[in-house]
Write a protein that holds these residues in place. Structure first.
Motif, PDB file in Angstrom:
ATOM      1  N   PHE A   1      -5.781 -57.479 -65.960  1.00 46.37           N
ATOM      2  CA  PHE A   1      -6.608 -56.909 -64.899  1.00 46.37           C
ATOM      3  C   PHE A   1      -5.880 -55.758 -64.214  1.00 46.37           C
ATOM      4  N   GLY A   2      -4.561 -55.923 -63.986  1.00 46.05           N
ATOM      5  CA  GLY A   2      -3.778 -54.858 -63.380  1.00 46.05           C
ATOM      6  C   GLY A   2      -3.738 -53.615 -64.249  1.00 46.05           C
ATOM      7  N   ASP A   3      -3.521 -53.810 -65.550  1.00 54.31           N
ATOM      8  CA  ASP A   3      -3.520 -52.671 -66.470  1.00 54.31           C
ATOM      9  C   ASP A   3      -4.900 -52.025 -66.544  1.00 54.31           C
ATOM     10  N   LEU A   4      -5.937 -52.840 -66.500  1.00 55.40           N
ATOM     11  CA  LEU A   4      -7.304 -52.317 -66.543  1.00 55.40           C
ATOM     12  C   LEU A   4      -7.552 -51.361 -65.376  1.00 55.40           C
ATOM     13  N   LEU A   5      -7.046 -51.703 -64.194  1.00 57.85           N
ATOM     14  CA  LEU A   5      -7.232 -50.868 -63.016  1.00 57.85           C
ATOM     15  C   LEU A   5      -6.292 -49.663 -62.994  1.00 57.85           C
ATOM     16  N   ALA A   6      -5.033 -49.882 -63.413  1.00 55.23           N
ATOM     17  CA  ALA A   6      -3.997 -48.866 -63.222  1.00 55.23           C
ATOM     18  C   ALA A   6      -3.912 -47.835 -64.337  1.00 55.23           C
ATOM     19  N   GLN A   7      -4.168 -48.246 -65.580  1.00 57.85           N
ATOM     20  CA  GLN A   7      -3.947 -47.333 -66.704  1.00 57.85           C
ATOM     21  C   GLN A   7      -4.975 -46.204 -66.718  1.00 57.85           C
ATOM     22  N   PRO A   8      -4.608 -45.064 -67.312  1.00 52.97           N
ATOM     23  CA  PRO A   8      -5.535 -43.923 -67.389  1.00 52.97           C
ATOM     24  C   PRO A   8      -6.812 -44.276 -68.154  1.00 52.97           C
ATOM     25  N   THR A   9      -7.871 -43.554 -67.857  1.00 53.92           N
ATOM     26  CA  THR A   9      -9.139 -43.804 -68.531  1.00 53.92           C
ATOM     27  C   THR A   9      -9.026 -43.540 -70.031  1.00 53.92           C
ATOM     28  N   SER A  10      -8.128 -42.635 -70.405  1.00 58.31           N
ATOM     29  CA  SER A  10      -7.942 -42.335 -71.826  1.00 58.31           C
ATOM     30  C   SER A  10      -7.365 -43.516 -72.591  1.00 58.31           C
TER      31      SER A  10
ATOM     32  N   VAL B   1      -2.982 -65.012 -58.994  1.00 60.41           N
ATOM     33  CA  VAL B   1      -3.505 -63.926 -59.829  1.00 60.41           C
ATOM     34  C   VAL B   1      -3.122 -62.569 -59.244  1.00 60.41           C
ATOM     35  N   LEU B   2      -3.228 -62.438 -57.921  1.00 64.99           N
ATOM     36  CA  LEU B   2      -2.839 -61.189 -57.270  1.00 64.99           C
ATOM     37  C   LEU B   2      -1.359 -60.890 -57.501  1.00 64.99           C
ATOM     38  N   ALA B   3      -0.526 -61.921 -57.419  1.00 65.61           N
ATOM     39  CA  ALA B   3       0.920 -61.742 -57.611  1.00 65.61           C
ATOM     40  C   ALA B   3       1.243 -61.332 -59.040  1.00 65.61           C
ATOM     41  N   THR B   4       0.530 -61.904 -59.996  1.00 67.06           N
ATOM     42  CA  THR B   4       0.784 -61.532 -61.389  1.00 67.06           C
ATOM     43  C   THR B   4       0.365 -60.092 -61.653  1.00 67.06           C
ATOM     44  N   THR B   5      -0.711 -59.663 -61.005  1.00 71.16           N
ATOM     45  CA  THR B   5      -1.140 -58.273 -61.139  1.00 71.16           C
ATOM     46  C   THR B   5      -0.089 -57.332 -60.578  1.00 71.16           C
ATOM     47  N   VAL B   6       0.436 -57.676 -59.396  1.00 68.57           N
ATOM     48  CA  VAL B   6       1.482 -56.860 -58.782  1.00 68.57           C
ATOM     49  C   VAL B   6       2.735 -56.850 -59.661  1.00 68.57           C
ATOM     50  N   GLY B   7       3.046 -57.989 -60.273  1.00 71.89           N
ATOM     51  CA  GLY B   7       4.207 -58.044 -61.144  1.00 71.89           C
ATOM     52  C   GLY B   7       4.116 -57.043 -62.274  1.00 71.89           C
ATOM     53  N   GLU B   8       2.927 -56.889 -62.833  1.00 73.54           N
ATOM     54  CA  GLU B   8       2.719 -55.941 -63.927  1.00 73.54           C
ATOM     55  C   GLU B   8       2.766 -54.499 -63.440  1.00 73.54           C
TER      56      GLU B   8
ATOM     57  N   VAL C   1      -0.377 -51.306 -54.122  1.00 71.71           N
ATOM     58  CA  VAL C   1      -0.541 -51.349 -52.665  1.00 71.71           C
ATOM     59  C   VAL C   1      -1.741 -52.216 -52.277  1.00 71.71           C
ATOM     60  N   VAL C   2      -2.863 -52.043 -52.977  1.00 71.23           N
ATOM     61  CA  VAL C   2      -4.065 -52.816 -52.655  1.00 71.23           C
ATOM     62  C   VAL C   2      -3.821 -54.307 -52.845  1.00 71.23           C
ATOM     63  N   PHE C   3      -3.210 -54.671 -53.957  1.00 80.77           N
ATOM     64  CA  PHE C   3      -3.002 -56.088 -54.242  1.00 80.77           C
ATOM     65  C   PHE C   3      -1.919 -56.681 -53.344  1.00 80.77           C
TER      66      PHE C   3
ATOM     67  N   ALA D   1       3.822 -53.219 -60.464  1.00 78.26           N
ATOM     68  CA  ALA D   1       5.033 -52.827 -59.751  1.00 78.26           C
ATOM     69  C   ALA D   1       6.176 -52.546 -60.719  1.00 78.26           C
ATOM     70  N   ALA D   2       6.280 -53.339 -61.775  1.00 75.06           N
ATOM     71  CA  ALA D   2       7.320 -53.094 -62.770  1.00 75.06           C
ATOM     72  C   ALA D   2       7.128 -51.723 -63.413  1.00 75.06           C
TER      73      ALA D   2
END
Length: 269
Positions: free
Chosen positions: A210-219, A26-33, A232-234, A35-36
């Motif tokens: 989950f990665g998009d949920l954390l990374a994308q802007p609040t808007s 799961v962590l790797a899939t988050t990084v894949g999203e 970096v965290v993942f 990092a790309a």
């Protein structure tokens, strides 16, 4: 017909599906999203150039992984992280570059994955990850993994963006689907192989959402952490777990020796 000697491996090349396996997956899939997105957008390389760079890097690491005759945690998971990035970029190129609808790419990758499984089973009579002990089986394995990442990316984007469900709702849907698969396996005796591969596909859009949920802007419905912080965290979490697995594996490799003195222990101790 037996496998030619030059294609045979000494031991299974992939890890057992333990709790640590699924956590890193799961962590790797988050990084894949993330990092790309980080490389193509924040570093201004663009999707196409990013794809060229990441495919080249992946192929170098993949050759090393493929030539290895045993499972090496660091090498294996580096390959998974890179193939996760490549799978994401394949879908992004089809969607953003060629204008292929997400519903179409989802269907195409699903068919490609099913075809891979069909040919794999017809050739080897098994889809088990416990027996990746030949080069041919490893080839089928990594091809299936690539298609699961591309499929998962397309399916995740389809739900979260095109169907406007949002990242949190999409993550919840895929998490619930994984729970259903687990219940089907442990309670209703769904076959281990089918359960594994279904869960493997579902963890991709789960991690991506989950990665998009954390990374994308609040808007845009995200937490606004950004792709740099999230990646970096993942990556740090993956590195920590891989180091732990590597140490644990090395200690298990000499169970009959005193690890401080190196003296052989009596049998049965």
């Amino acid at each position: 017909m037996t496998e030619p000697k030059n294609l045979a491996l000494r031991e299974n090349k992939v890890p057992e599906p333990t709790a640590s396996f699924w956590t890193i997956k799961v962590l790797a899939t988050t990084v894949g999203e993330t990092a790309a997105d980080l490389i193509s957008s924040r570093l201004h390389l663009g999707t196409q150039l990013t794809t060229v760079v990441m495919v080249a890097l992946f192929l170098v690491v993949f050759v090393v992984q493929f030539r290895s005759r045993r499972y090496v945690p660091g090498l294996y998971w580096l390959t998974v992280v890179l193939i996760s990035v490549v799978g994401t970029l394949i879908t992004d190129n089809l969607t953003d570059g060629l204008g292929v609808p997400l519903a179409v790419s989802t269907g195409v990758f699903a068919v490609a994955l099913m075809a891979t499984f069909a040919i794999w089973y017809a050739t080897e009579r098994t889809l088990s990850i416990h027996d990746i002990v030949t080069r041919r089986r490893e080839t089928f394995y990594w091809l299936a993994v690539l298609f699961t990442f591309a499929l998962g990316t397309a399916a995740g984007d389809l739900l979260a963006e095109q169907l406007n469900l949002g990242y949190l709702a999409s993550a919840g849907i895929f998490a619930a689907a994984i729970v259903i698969v687990a219940v089907a396996h442990f309670v209703f005796r769904l076959g281990a192989i089918a359960a594994f591969w279904i869960a493997y596909v579902l963890t991709r859009p789960l991690g991506a959402s989950f990665g998009d949920l954390l990374a994308q802007p609040t808007s845009d419905g995200g937490a606004g952490l950004g792709t740099i912080v999230t990646s970096v965290v993942f990556l740090a979490a993956i590195l920590t777990l891989v180091i732990y697995l590597t140490i644990a594996r090395s200690r298990r490799a000499v169970p009959a020796k005193d690890r401080q003195t190196g003296i052989e222990e009596p049998a049965g101790v």
